[in-house]
Design a protein around this motif. Structure first.
Motif: not given
Length: 370
Positions: A211, A225, A228, A320, A348
């Protein structure tokens, strides 16, 4: 900074997945450089896990985790045999501690079949006792394809392949920032000998730092993005002989697979991980957490003695989806079309079963950039 280096392909992150990607791209003919921020490859997430080769039981049918775990597991076993990477296909038991949990096992058996895992089966309490006399339960699901692996041996094999195909791995080289340009990407790299480099392709496989790498990449749409969350998992080792020859898992908990018994290749038993949601990565193991471990473990191994558990290590899983969303989440693998830039690939949420899936993830990245 001096002269700007001109590179073909840069993989950011020298964990097991980054190394697998670099290996695949090097074999395909790319000139690959892996930039790892730490002094050693795989020293963060890749060396702080259970070292389990997962069969692919739990993940939602059609998810990236399900697909890539099953493909990756098959490829990984073949690779380990070919390259003599230490591993053992020891099998796993998922144990129901009461009647209600047997219903979950029945659902899990169907889930496994939907994911293409066709060798699982259910056994009753008597068959469980015959297989593992120390382990107690109403029933269990047997997963013969589950195994254990020397994660460092695997990473060493990947590095050998990278170097054999003209690639290199550079440690102590954190990527501080970057800029996506028409020609590719410009990277600013820190460390004792900082430098700048251009690259035709950048693959962000930085794990927990993925990230941050993307947030510091000028020209990247921040909307690409994902969110997180950090799920910390604590491990405790067992003083004394392991109570089973197979891996023993309870029915899962939100965000993880429950406090399970795993074995290393030397036969040492360890328990974990639990799930501790944290705001930032830290690797301290609080001895007081053992109280919950004793209670969880005694559901399937009632003869665990007081004082037998010792704090071992902790890992942090990049997710995520956080606790508020149920703690699940899938792998996110963004090719150039998803990132909006032909020179940038980003990954990710590559948590468990990332190690098992590493070769399949690498194939996917290669296909996205071919």
């Amino acid at each position: 900074m001096g002269e700007i280096l001109e590179l073909d392909c840069v993989v950011i992150g020298g964990g097991v997945v980054g190394l697998a990607i670099a290996r695949r791209l090097a074999i395909a003919g790319r000139e690959v450089v892996v930039l790892e921020s730490e002094p050693l490859t795989g020293s963060i997430t890749s060396s702080r896990n259970s070292e389990v080769i997962h069969a692919g039981l739990y993940y939602a049918a059609g998810s990236r985790k399900a697909e890539l775990c099953v493909k990756g597991r098959q490829a990984l076993y073949a690779y380990c045999r070919e390259r003599h990477v230490p591993h053992r296909q020891c099998g796993k038991l998922v144990v129901a501690s009461n009647e209600d949990e047997v219903t979950y096992l029945e659902k899990l058996l169907k889930q496994a079949a939907a994911n293409g895992v066709d060798d699982c089966y259910l056994i009753d309490a008597a068959a469980l006792h015959a297989l593992e006399p120390e382990i107690h339960g109403h029933a269990a699901l047997v997963s013969p394809s589950t195994g254990i692996i020397d994660s460092h041996g695997l990473m060493d094999a990947y590095i050998t392949d990278i170097e054999a195909h003209g690639g290199s791995v550079v440690v102590n080289s954190p990527v501080l920032s970057g800029e996506l340009t028409k020609e590719g990407a410009l990277l600013s790299v820190g460390g004792a000998d900082p430098f700048e480099a251009t690259a035709r392709l950048v693959v962000n496989s930085a794990g927990l730092e993925a990230w941050a790498v993307s947030q510091n990449m000028r020209g990247l749409d921040p909307a690409t993005i994902p969110t997180r969350a950090y799920a910390k998992g604590n491990y405790f080792t067992l003083a004394g002989k392991a109570p089973a020859s197979r891996l023993i898992y309870p029915v899962p908990e939100p965000g993880g697979l429950g406090t399970h018994l795993t074995l290393d290749l030397g036969g040492q038993a360890r328990f974990g991980p639990d799930v501790e949601w944290v705001d930032a990565p830290n690797y301290d193991v609080d001895p007081a957490r053992s109280e919950k471990f004793y209670a969880a473990i005694r559901k399937y191994w009632p003869h665990l003695k007081d004082g037998a558990l010792q704090p071992a290590y902790a890992g942090v899983r990049p997710k995520t989806v956080g606790r508020e969303g149920g703690g699940g989440g899938d792998f996110v693998i963004q090719g150039p079309q998803a990132t909006g830039h032909p020179a940038y690939v980003a990954l990710y949420g590559i948590e468990s079963p990332g190690l098992t899936s590493s070769m399949a993830i690498a194939d996917e990245v290669w296909q996205l950039t071919a």
